[in-house]
Design a protein around this motif. Sequence first.
Motif, PDB file in Angstrom:
ATOM      1  N   ALA A  32     -19.957  11.453  13.681  1.00 45.19           N
ATOM      2  CA  ALA A  32     -20.520  12.883  13.365  1.00 45.19           C
ATOM      3  C   ALA A  32     -21.354  12.744  11.956  1.00 45.19           C
ATOM      4  O   ALA A  32     -21.174  11.567  11.236  1.00 45.19           O
ATOM      5  N   PRO A  33     -22.127  13.727  11.641  1.00 49.62           N
ATOM      6  CA  PRO A  33     -23.047  13.453  10.486  1.00 49.62           C
ATOM      7  C   PRO A  33     -22.274  13.461   9.075  1.00 49.62           C
ATOM      8  O   PRO A  33     -22.789  12.568   8.178  1.00 49.62           O
ATOM      9  N   ASP A  34     -20.971  13.802   8.965  1.00 46.03           N
ATOM     10  CA  ASP A  34     -20.435  13.712   7.819  1.00 46.03           C
ATOM     11  C   ASP A  34     -19.450  12.504   7.783  1.00 46.03           C
ATOM     12  O   ASP A  34     -18.843  12.184   6.899  1.00 46.03           O
ATOM     13  N   ASP A  35     -19.523  11.577   8.638  1.00 49.98           N
ATOM     14  CA  ASP A  35     -18.557  10.454   8.801  1.00 49.98           C
ATOM     15  C   ASP A  35     -19.104   9.553   7.646  1.00 49.98           C
ATOM     16  O   ASP A  35     -19.995   9.396   7.326  1.00 49.98           O
ATOM     17  N   THR A  36     -17.978   8.636   7.249  1.00 43.72           N
ATOM     18  CA  THR A  36     -18.079   7.640   6.458  1.00 43.72           C
ATOM     19  C   THR A  36     -17.448   6.353   7.032  1.00 43.72           C
ATOM     20  O   THR A  36     -16.747   6.242   7.941  1.00 43.72           O
ATOM     21  N   LEU A  37     -17.860   5.083   6.344  1.00 41.81           N
ATOM     22  CA  LEU A  37     -17.650   3.700   6.985  1.00 41.81           C
ATOM     23  C   LEU A  37     -17.109   2.880   5.879  1.00 41.81           C
ATOM     24  O   LEU A  37     -18.125   2.662   4.766  1.00 41.81           O
ATOM     25  N   VAL A  38     -16.261   1.849   5.934  1.00 43.27           N
ATOM     26  CA  VAL A  38     -16.114   0.688   5.269  1.00 43.27           C
ATOM     27  C   VAL A  38     -16.246  -0.387   6.327  1.00 43.27           C
ATOM     28  O   VAL A  38     -15.270  -0.509   7.260  1.00 43.27           O
ATOM     29  N   VAL A  39     -16.813  -1.504   5.998  1.00 39.35           N
ATOM     30  CA  VAL A  39     -16.789  -2.662   6.660  1.00 39.35           C
ATOM     31  C   VAL A  39     -16.050  -3.805   5.931  1.00 39.35           C
ATOM     32  O   VAL A  39     -16.539  -4.277   4.754  1.00 39.35           O
ATOM     33  N   PHE A  40     -15.026  -4.071   6.253  1.00 39.91           N
ATOM     34  CA  PHE A  40     -14.352  -5.158   5.610  1.00 39.91           C
ATOM     35  C   PHE A  40     -14.886  -6.614   6.151  1.00 39.91           C
ATOM     36  O   PHE A  40     -14.738  -6.915   7.255  1.00 39.91           O
ATOM     37  N   GLY A  41     -15.436  -7.400   4.892  1.00 43.25           N
ATOM     38  CA  GLY A  41     -16.129  -8.557   5.243  1.00 43.25           C
ATOM     39  C   GLY A  41     -17.435  -8.399   4.642  1.00 43.25           C
ATOM     40  O   GLY A  41     -18.051  -9.406   4.479  1.00 43.25           O
ATOM     41  N   GLY A  42     -17.727  -7.173   4.001  1.00 46.14           N
ATOM     42  CA  GLY A  42     -19.457  -7.031   3.579  1.00 46.14           C
ATOM     43  C   GLY A  42     -20.516  -7.197   4.395  1.00 46.14           C
ATOM     44  O   GLY A  42     -21.085  -8.189   3.970  1.00 46.14           O
ATOM     45  N   ARG A  43     -20.453  -6.615   5.556  1.00 46.62           N
ATOM     46  CA  ARG A  43     -21.782  -6.604   6.213  1.00 46.62           C
ATOM     47  C   ARG A  43     -22.687  -5.485   6.047  1.00 46.62           C
ATOM     48  O   ARG A  43     -22.470  -4.333   6.615  1.00 46.62           O
ATOM     49  N   ALA A  44     -23.498  -5.363   5.172  1.00 45.72           N
ATOM     50  CA  ALA A  44     -24.420  -4.450   4.682  1.00 45.72           C
ATOM     51  C   ALA A  44     -25.421  -4.051   5.771  1.00 45.72           C
ATOM     52  O   ALA A  44     -25.748  -2.810   6.004  1.00 45.72           O
ATOM     53  N   ASP A  45     -25.522  -5.109   6.650  1.00 44.66           N
ATOM     54  CA  ASP A  45     -26.503  -4.589   7.557  1.00 44.66           C
ATOM     55  C   ASP A  45     -25.940  -3.826   8.932  1.00 44.66           C
ATOM     56  O   ASP A  45     -26.620  -2.798   9.107  1.00 44.66           O
ATOM     57  N   LEU A  46     -24.612  -3.903   8.898  1.00 41.99           N
ATOM     58  CA  LEU A  46     -23.801  -3.139   9.946  1.00 41.99           C
ATOM     59  C   LEU A  46     -23.937  -1.694   9.249  1.00 41.99           C
ATOM     60  O   LEU A  46     -24.131  -0.559   9.907  1.00 41.99           O
ATOM     61  N   GLN A  47     -23.643  -1.601   7.913  1.00 40.62           N
ATOM     62  CA  GLN A  47     -23.227  -0.481   7.459  1.00 40.62           C
ATOM     63  C   GLN A  47     -24.628   0.560   7.235  1.00 40.62           C
ATOM     64  O   GLN A  47     -24.823   1.628   7.435  1.00 40.62           O
ATOM     65  N   LEU A  48     -25.774  -0.059   6.875  1.00 39.32           N
ATOM     66  CA  LEU A  48     -27.255   0.540   7.078  1.00 39.32           C
ATOM     67  C   LEU A  48     -27.393   0.900   8.327  1.00 39.32           C
ATOM     68  O   LEU A  48     -27.980   2.275   8.422  1.00 39.32           O
ATOM     69  N   THR A  49     -27.341   0.099   9.454  1.00 36.15           N
ATOM     70  CA  THR A  49     -27.702   0.493  10.660  1.00 36.15           C
ATOM     71  C   THR A  49     -26.730   1.874  11.292  1.00 36.15           C
ATOM     72  O   THR A  49     -27.252   2.661  11.984  1.00 36.15           O
ATOM     73  N   SER A  50     -25.519   1.584  10.815  1.00 34.06           N
ATOM     74  CA  SER A  50     -24.806   2.954  11.132  1.00 34.06           C
ATOM     75  C   SER A  50     -25.141   4.272  10.755  1.00 34.06           C
ATOM     76  O   SER A  50     -24.864   5.439  11.155  1.00 34.06           O
ATOM     77  N   GLY A  51     -25.794   4.148   9.506  1.00 34.70           N
ATOM     78  CA  GLY A  51     -26.354   5.629   8.726  1.00 34.70           C
ATOM     79  C   GLY A  51     -25.277   6.126   7.939  1.00 34.70           C
ATOM     80  O   GLY A  51     -25.429   7.352   7.743  1.00 34.70           O
ATOM     81  N   LEU A  52     -24.117   5.391   7.904  1.00 35.88           N
ATOM     82  CA  LEU A  52     -22.939   6.040   7.082  1.00 35.88           C
ATOM     83  C   LEU A  52     -22.614   5.463   5.832  1.00 35.88           C
ATOM     84  O   LEU A  52     -22.734   4.541   5.918  1.00 35.88           O
ATOM     85  N   PRO A  53     -22.525   6.412   4.820  1.00 35.86           N
ATOM     86  CA  PRO A  53     -22.231   5.765   3.558  1.00 35.86           C
ATOM     87  C   PRO A  53     -20.754   5.411   3.494  1.00 35.86           C
ATOM     88  O   PRO A  53     -19.783   5.660   4.235  1.00 35.86           O
ATOM     89  N   SER A  54     -20.537   4.548   2.244  1.00 33.75           N
ATOM     90  CA  SER A  54     -19.344   3.944   2.095  1.00 33.75           C
ATOM     91  C   SER A  54     -18.662   4.377   0.802  1.00 33.75           C
ATOM     92  O   SER A  54     -19.298   4.686  -0.179  1.00 33.75           O
ATOM     93  N   PRO A  55     -17.449   5.047   0.991  1.00 32.18           N
ATOM     94  CA  PRO A  55     -16.628   5.288  -0.227  1.00 32.18           C
ATOM     95  C   PRO A  55     -16.270   4.413  -1.225  1.00 32.18           C
ATOM     96  O   PRO A  55     -15.482   4.448  -2.053  1.00 32.18           O
ATOM     97  N   TYR A  56     -16.434   2.912  -0.328  1.00 34.12           N
ATOM     98  CA  TYR A  56     -15.907   1.728  -1.315  1.00 34.12           C
ATOM     99  C   TYR A  56     -16.932   1.222  -2.007  1.00 34.12           C
ATOM    100  O   TYR A  56     -18.194   1.009  -1.192  1.00 34.12           O
TER     101      TYR A  56
END
Length: 531
Positions: free
Chosen positions: A393-417
């Motif tokens: 959903a538009p207001d969702d957030t995401l943390v990727v454990f292992g540090g994959r910023a390409d996954l983070q960017l492609t998801s379009g979701l900000p990280s609270p970490y």
Amino acid sequence: MWTRLARRTDALVDSRWTIPVAAAAAFLLRLPGLTRPIRADEAGFLLVARAWDPEPASVYGPYFVDRPPLLIATYGWADDVGGPLFIRLVGAVACALLVVAAAYVARLVATETASRWTALAVAAITSNIAINAVAVKGELLALPLLMGSLWLALLAVRDRSWVYALGGGLLAGLALGFKQNLVGGIVFTAVLFVASTFAGRIGLADLVRLALTASAGALVPLLGTVLWARAAGVDLDALWYAVYGFRFDAAGVLASGSAETETVRAALLVVSALGAGMLLVIGGFVVHIRGEWEDDAPLTAAVAGMLVVDVAGLVLGGSFWRDYLFPLLPATALCAALLARRHSKRGVAMRSVIAAAAVSTVVLLAGWAGYQALGLQEFDEVDTGEALHEAAAPDDTLVVFGGRADLQLTSGLPSPYEHLWSLPMRTLDPHLEDLEAVVTGPDAPTWIVEWVGFETWNDTAGEELAALVQERYVAHGAGCGTEPDHRRTIWLLRGTDRPAPEVDCHGGGVGGAAAGDQPSPVRTGTSPARR
């Protein structure tokens, strides 16, 4: 036969069109990278640039990265102009400028023929897939600045010109703004000035004047960064730690990691340097350094000093990524120029190495293009990120454990970490206390992707984090690259209604809801993936 081939190759390269063609090739051969998804470091720098909000204790605000502000500002500018991949077009331009600058330097220290061979060598190495012909980072962007600083330093000595010294110092200082350990231009200039004084090419008064003006030029970018930090309200100790202090702490973390992993990566780096021709070019200079010293001791000393510092920076960096070879290119270009100018066996050998490097680049790029065309390349991080983007959903957030910023960017979701890379997390949050506080706090991420096992770097802390995640989250799918002994579980915050991500993996990768429809058990014992 070989003599005839060598003569034909010499005649082909020794053309007035060689330098412009080599520069154009260096530009064009980087353009296929525009068709490939963004990579982890590029994505991380871009995320930091987009969220940049400086604070007294943080240079960049929401996210931490151990890079100078100039690099992040460049990524932000490129993103504003042309989107996430525009930085690769900027990198292609940087490669073309590097080829031209290297040719000018070679013409200054050697001959017109050597400048053409040097242009070919630099174009081949910057485009070789064995090192990196796709992603663009600070090491590559700084290369034309470094090469330009060498050119102006040589002109400063030749003409005893403080103007050239000032400009050379400025370019060398700007290079540090793209990667903080790129001191090769400063070292080359310092050794050249001092050695030229001992050789009688400039007087002591010239040395003082040139050294002071070069230092003044190098200090301009530093003072500019300090003034920006003060204006933005960033504490200078926070700036120092982000750019330099963190590296000392991270060195200890890297040293405590798996020696086997670092050894394998170092071996691959050496093989890449060999395949691209860089190792042979530098090796030729080292083998014949006595003869070069007899011909031009100041220049030989400056090149040797630059090589020592650049190699030391590569080794002390610890990670041994292949694109860490790029800072060696300016010194490599000088090595090629000094030997390619000769008509003796060493000159023939160097020209043969450069020709082989060009062939290597063409062959490897053709193989890489075929591999891409057949759809064999995996894009696990990007494919997983796209699936999350569709499910979130538009207001969702995401943390990727292992540090994959390409996954983070492609998801379009900000990280609270705050950590988008694994090394800062391992260094600044080794016991995962900050991450646990995020997971259990009011701003807990909607999604967590366990790209590597929670216990990968710290068994005890990882087990605690795994227990907390299982308490607050439910397994809701799996990312690409999931294997029976390596489940890239996608976790969804309990009480949140979202469809399971439908992951479509390139290159035969495995992922999706079926792969991760059950929670992963809390794992115990030493993880084999530790690094």
